[in-house]
Motif scaffolding. Structure first.
Motif, PDB file in Angstrom:
ATOM      1  N   ARG A  89       0.836  -1.194   0.000  1.00  0.00           N
ATOM      2  CA  ARG A  89       0.000   0.000   0.000  1.00  0.00           C
ATOM      3  C   ARG A  89       0.869   1.242   0.000  1.00  0.00           C
ATOM      4  O   ARG A  89       1.911   1.272   0.651  1.00  0.00           O
ATOM      5  CB  ARG A  89      -0.922   0.035   1.225  1.00  0.00           C
ATOM      6  CG  ARG A  89      -2.039  -0.993   1.205  1.00  0.00           C
ATOM      7  CD  ARG A  89      -2.975  -0.763   2.363  1.00  0.00           C
ATOM      8  NE  ARG A  89      -4.082  -1.697   2.343  1.00  0.00           N
ATOM      9  CZ  ARG A  89      -5.080  -1.680   3.221  1.00  0.00           C
ATOM     10  NH1 ARG A  89      -5.076  -0.773   4.191  1.00  0.00           N
ATOM     11  NH2 ARG A  89      -6.058  -2.556   3.144  1.00  0.00           N
ATOM     12  N   ARG A 102      -1.937   6.166   1.528  1.00  0.00           N
ATOM     13  CA  ARG A 102      -3.134   5.390   1.879  1.00  0.00           C
ATOM     14  C   ARG A 102      -3.063   4.924   3.322  1.00  0.00           C
ATOM     15  O   ARG A 102      -4.069   4.908   4.035  1.00  0.00           O
ATOM     16  CB  ARG A 102      -3.257   4.195   0.943  1.00  0.00           C
ATOM     17  CG  ARG A 102      -4.517   3.370   1.167  1.00  0.00           C
ATOM     18  CD  ARG A 102      -4.614   2.241   0.169  1.00  0.00           C
ATOM     19  NE  ARG A 102      -5.750   1.380   0.444  1.00  0.00           N
ATOM     20  CZ  ARG A 102      -6.009   0.255  -0.196  1.00  0.00           C
ATOM     21  NH1 ARG A 102      -5.212  -0.149  -1.175  1.00  0.00           N
ATOM     22  NH2 ARG A 102      -7.062  -0.480   0.115  1.00  0.00           N
ATOM     23  N   ARG A 118     -12.635   9.939   0.428  1.00  0.00           N
ATOM     24  CA  ARG A 118     -11.300   9.607  -0.080  1.00  0.00           C
ATOM     25  C   ARG A 118     -10.496  10.855  -0.438  1.00  0.00           C
ATOM     26  O   ARG A 118      -9.310  10.937  -0.161  1.00  0.00           O
ATOM     27  CB  ARG A 118     -11.440   8.686  -1.292  1.00  0.00           C
ATOM     28  CG  ARG A 118     -10.109   8.188  -1.836  1.00  0.00           C
ATOM     29  CD  ARG A 118     -10.316   7.105  -2.865  1.00  0.00           C
ATOM     30  NE  ARG A 118     -10.971   5.940  -2.260  1.00  0.00           N
ATOM     31  CZ  ARG A 118     -11.304   4.850  -2.946  1.00  0.00           C
ATOM     32  NH1 ARG A 118     -11.081   4.789  -4.245  1.00  0.00           N
ATOM     33  NH2 ARG A 118     -11.871   3.833  -2.328  1.00  0.00           N
TER      34      ARG A 118
END
Length: 265
Positions: free
Chosen positions: A100, A104, A118
């Motif tokens: 990742r 994130r 987001r």
């Protein structure tokens, strides 16, 4: 907010590894847990946030702002982690998810605790990356942990721990894997962030010289027991226990400089 640990006992598969540890961390205090490997200092910290390894059981009392944490349901503890208590682990390479992006991972805790979208989470990740002084924050959040240096990965771990504005930060030997120059930079950053946001801190280390730079009071652990406690300046100038004397001899970091009020710079 204050942390109160009273007569903490931790057993792993029936073997007692922490035996009657007690200490208090006052609001805004920089506190240290110091001891050699196997002394129980990291297990004590993990008990505070409810992340003891499988097979471990804790008894005694751990109170955060008067609320008992031992026995608290996992869902409530999960909310407490991040919102009230953040933790930085010793080795960011293992603490970070290799598949990742770091952005994130920084944003993940914010999205869980604050339920934001987001796009806003990405903006927060950039802001947190900038706060821990990562270079080119807007670009660095799109990189993966293996693309960063050790010092940069530790800054990412710090950003993750601070993203939700905790009142208490637990730092478990956060500079051990870094070279001396980067270690000094990370310690300076850590102190500035703690002071800027008025957080309490529990700093875990085996190095008394490192401790002298970040904490004012500490407990010394040996084989899971407290053998000495008090102001860090006293531990440095007149260590009473043999283990504290040995830790002082083995100190390897930059020379400590006690300030005029008896704290550490």
């Amino acid at each position: 907010m204050s942390l109160e640990v009273r007569e903490l006992v931790i057993e792993i598969d029936g073997r007692r590894v922490v035996d009657g540890v007690s200490f208090t961390v006052a609001d805004g205090q920089r506190f240290g847990l110091i001891g050699e490997s196997g002394s129980g200092k990291s297990l004590t910290a993990l008990a505070v946030i409810g992340l003891l390894p499988a097979g471990a059981a804790a008894s005694g009392s751990i109170r955060w702002n008067g609320v008992e944490l031992l026995g608290m349901p996992d869902r409530e503890l999960a909310k407490l982690r991040g919102d009230d208590i953040g933790m930085v682990f010793q080795e960011p390479r293992t603490a970070l998810n290799p598949i990742r992006t770091v952005g994130r991972q920084i944003a993940e805790s914010v999205r869980i605790h604050e339920r934001i979208g987001r796009r806003e989470a990405r903006q927060r990740a950039v802001a947190e990356a900038a706060r821990v002084r990562l270079p080119d924050p807007a670009a660095v959040i799109d990189r993966y942990p293996h693309q960063l240096s050790g010092g940069q990965r530790q800054r990412v771990a710090l950003a993750m721990a601070l993203a939700c504005g905790p009142k208490l930060l637990i730092a478990d030997e956060p500079t051990t894997a870094l070279d001396v120059t980067i270690q000094a930079e990370v310690l300076k950053l850590l102190l500035s962030l703690v002071e800027e946001h008025g957080m309490s801190m529990v700093f875990i280390t085996h190095d008394l010289a490192v401790l002298s730079q970040v904490a004012t009071h500490a407990v010394v652990l040996e084989h899971g027991r407290v053998v000495e406690q008090g102001p860090v300046r006293t531990l440095l100038s007149t260590p009473a226990s043999p283990i504290t004397q040995a830790l002082l001899r083995d100190a390897t970091a930059t020379l400590w400089r006690p300030d005029a009020e008896g704290g550490a710079r």
